[in-house]
Design a protein around this motif. Structure first.
Motif, PDB file in Angstrom:
ATOM      1  N   LEU A 170       0.804  -1.095   0.018  1.00 28.80           N
ATOM      2  CA  LEU A 170      -0.030  -0.032   0.072  1.00 28.80           C
ATOM      3  C   LEU A 170       0.856   1.184   0.043  1.00 28.80           C
ATOM      4  CD1 LEU A 170      -2.710   1.328   0.180  1.00 28.80           C
ATOM      5  CD2 LEU A 170      -2.719   1.191   2.878  1.00 28.80           C
ATOM      6  N   ILE A 171       0.609   2.216  -1.032  1.00 28.96           N
ATOM      7  CA  ILE A 171       1.534   3.177  -0.971  1.00 28.96           C
ATOM      8  C   ILE A 171       0.606   4.626  -0.837  1.00 28.96           C
ATOM      9  CG2 ILE A 171       2.766   4.619  -2.640  1.00 28.96           C
ATOM     10  CD1 ILE A 171       3.779   2.120  -4.208  1.00 28.96           C
ATOM     11  N   VAL A 172       0.802   5.472   0.082  1.00 35.12           N
ATOM     12  CA  VAL A 172       0.028   6.422   0.241  1.00 35.12           C
ATOM     13  C   VAL A 172       0.940   7.928   0.291  1.00 35.12           C
ATOM     14  CG1 VAL A 172      -1.708   7.408   2.019  1.00 35.12           C
ATOM     15  CG2 VAL A 172      -1.464   4.982   1.590  1.00 35.12           C
ATOM     16  N   ASP A 173       0.328   8.960  -0.300  1.00 38.86           N
ATOM     17  CA  ASP A 173       1.134   9.939  -0.498  1.00 38.86           C
ATOM     18  C   ASP A 173       0.533  10.835   0.535  1.00 38.86           C
ATOM     19  OD1 ASP A 173       3.146  12.293  -1.125  1.00 38.86           O
ATOM     20  OD2 ASP A 173       2.749  11.968  -3.363  1.00 38.86           O
ATOM     21  N   GLU A 174       0.731  12.241   0.508  1.00 36.67           N
ATOM     22  CA  GLU A 174       0.543  13.475   1.426  1.00 36.67           C
ATOM     23  C   GLU A 174      -0.967  13.744   1.184  1.00 36.67           C
ATOM     24  OE1 GLU A 174       0.806  15.701   4.458  1.00 36.67           O
ATOM     25  OE2 GLU A 174       2.598  15.169   3.576  1.00 36.67           O
ATOM     26  N   VAL A 175      -1.732  13.243   0.192  1.00 34.72           N
ATOM     27  CA  VAL A 175      -3.141  13.167  -0.023  1.00 34.72           C
ATOM     28  C   VAL A 175      -3.909  13.238   1.060  1.00 34.72           C
ATOM     29  CG1 VAL A 175      -3.567  10.906  -0.626  1.00 34.72           C
ATOM     30  CG2 VAL A 175      -4.801  12.791  -1.658  1.00 34.72           C
ATOM     31  N   LEU A 176      -3.727  12.292   2.253  1.00 32.56           N
ATOM     32  CA  LEU A 176      -4.254  12.504   3.291  1.00 32.56           C
ATOM     33  C   LEU A 176      -4.701  13.568   4.078  1.00 32.56           C
ATOM     34  CD1 LEU A 176      -3.488   8.878   4.890  1.00 32.56           C
ATOM     35  CD2 LEU A 176      -5.497   9.590   3.655  1.00 32.56           C
ATOM     36  N   ALA A 177      -3.874  14.585   4.043  1.00 28.45           N
ATOM     37  CA  ALA A 177      -3.893  15.889   4.619  1.00 28.45           C
ATOM     38  C   ALA A 177      -5.133  16.615   4.127  1.00 28.45           C
ATOM     39  CB  ALA A 177      -2.948  16.727   4.136  1.00 28.45           C
ATOM     40  N   VAL A 178      -5.838  16.077   2.941  1.00 29.54           N
ATOM     41  CA  VAL A 178      -6.917  16.724   2.570  1.00 29.54           C
ATOM     42  C   VAL A 178      -8.085  16.383   3.449  1.00 29.54           C
ATOM     43  CG1 VAL A 178      -8.655  16.855   0.649  1.00 29.54           C
ATOM     44  CG2 VAL A 178      -6.156  16.587   0.103  1.00 29.54           C
ATOM     45  N   GLY A 179      -8.134  15.368   3.929  1.00 29.65           N
ATOM     46  CA  GLY A 179      -9.165  14.827   4.791  1.00 29.65           C
ATOM     47  C   GLY A 179      -9.327  15.668   6.300  1.00 29.65           C
ATOM     48  N   ASP A 180     -10.227  15.356   7.101  1.00 30.65           N
ATOM     49  CA  ASP A 180     -10.329  15.871   8.275  1.00 30.65           C
ATOM     50  C   ASP A 180      -9.525  15.018   9.449  1.00 30.65           C
ATOM     51  OD1 ASP A 180     -12.156  13.727   9.610  1.00 30.65           O
ATOM     52  OD2 ASP A 180     -13.486  14.537   8.119  1.00 30.65           O
TER      53      ASP A 180
END
Length: 400
Positions: A170-180
């Motif tokens: 599983l590869i996850v970039d900084e995109v999670l910062a968009v969520g609350d």
């Protein structure tokens, strides 16, 4: 996963391209012998590392270090220029908002589409379907085309799909910062479960050092496309923090040919040289924004974050506060924090700019590092005992 001698080269041009006017201008310049010289840029170079099955690895580094380029190569979105890499297992990636989604299809249809792309049978996807929907929290909009989703809804569904369809990696970039904040915590918990309980590999990129420290066992520190350190996460974080150069305290976008709104410059005006600021003194932050057209409800905000990526101060500015922000051209804005409540240590900025008319959403993370130090004696401070009861007293001033 094994990476050997990996490199990615980009050719940088200084001319516009794509539209009819730019193409015509390029042909005229070529005929006159005025084509500008193009230069090469290595986003990553000579990168070597190995990630074992079940490891949770944090990829850390400043903006432009090559983190996102590396993830795109590992996700097979782009091809490397040099070197090779081997991946054993199915890879699921979450690199940008809406990654892997067909915007015209509904959320339900996209779940099955993503599962099919990952090589899963329809029966396998059905087994995971309810769990995916429940985790994402978008059940009410499941039969709505994804193009009508907000960025937060897209991230919720995309992460849920990526994490639940049983990828080996599983590869996850900084995109999670968009969520609350609540959803970010939920995602970190899920990634921790995937890694520690299910024995799957997680590769995580974030400027939130606290989140990286909590989730990851090991870290890879990148600087200017090269691997500086690979080892235990605490040592990797120390490598990153110790190599941050305070004298690079100004963000500047050199692309003067953009035809959409963009942040051209951000600078922290410190009271001392080399991006050192005296504890307790007024802090000024300068923003220069290029606005080619009249905008609709623009908003600018920023966070001052500590060395672990935790926000300490959050300030925001809306057009209605001053009234002239929609004027075409370059706008300069200064935020003056008269009583900054920042203790001694290293800090940097997260800057956000958005507007509705052109669907602009800009995020600059971990830029403009500076350091707070106490260089004056206690009796020299221009404040009395108990001054710490004040919160940040700041104001926005338009520099016409």
């Amino acid at each position: 996963m094994r990476v050997e001698g990996l490199g990615k080269e980009y050719i940088i041009g200084h001319q516009k391209s794509g539209d009819l006017r730019s193409s015509f201008a390029e042909k005229i310049s070529s005929a006159l012998g005025r084509n500008k010289i193009k230069e090469s840029f290595w986003a990553i170079k000579d990168l070597d590392f190995e990630i074992k099955k079940g490891e949770a690895v944090g990829i850390i580094g400043r903006n432009g270090a090559g983190k996102s380029t590396l993830l795109k190569i590992l996700s097979r979105i782009t091809e490397p220029t040099t070197g090779r890499f081997e991946i054993n297992g199915r890879v699921s990636s979450l690199l940008e908002v809406g990654t892997g989604f067909h915007m015209e299809l509904t959320g339900r249809e996209n779940i099955f589409l993503n599962g099919t792309i990952l090589g899963m049978k329809r029966a396998e996807i059905k087994q995971k379907f309810d769990e995916i929907v429940d985790f994402s929290g978008v059940e009410k909009f499941l039969d709505t085309p994804v193009k009508h989703y907000s960025s937060g809804m897209k991230v919720r569904l995309a992460f849920s799909v990526a994490a639940h369809l049983e990828p080996e990696i599983l590869i996850v970039d900084e995109v999670l910062a968009v969520g609350d904040a609540e959803f970010q915590k939920k995602c970190l918990g899920k990634m921790d479960e995937v890694s520690k309980n299910e024995g799957r590999t997680v590769i995580f990129v974030s400027h939130n050092m606290g989140a990286v420290e909590r989730l990851c066992d090991t870290g890879i520190h990148l600087e200017r496309g090269k691997g500086i350190y690979r080892g235990e996460i605490d040592s990797a974080l120390n490598s990153y923090l110790n190599n941050s150069k305070l004298n690079e305290g100004e963000y500047f976008d050199h692309n003067s040919e953009k035809e959409t709104p963009f942040i051209k410059k951000v600078k922290v005006n410190t009271s001392l040289p080399d991006q050192i600021h005296q504890f307790g003194e007024v802090l000024e932050i300068l923003f220069s924004i290029n606005i080619p057209f009249e905008l609709n409800d623009p908003a600018l905000s920023f966070q001052i974050i500590d060395q672990l990526g935790v926000p300490i101060v959050h300030q925001w500015y809306f057009d209605k506060d001053l009234g002239n922000f929609c004027t075409n051209g370059e706008q300069k804005i200064i935020c003056i924090i008269e009583k900054p409540r920042l203790y001694m240590g290293n800090y940097s900025l997260n800057v956000f700019f958005s507007e509705k008319k052109y669907d602009t959403n800009i995020r600059l993370l971990n830029i403009c590092p500076f350091r707070i130090e106490m260089t004056k004696a206690r009796e020299e401070f221009p404040w009395n005992e108990g001054a710490c009861k004040y919160i940040e007293d700041s104001k926005w001033i338009l520099d016409a």
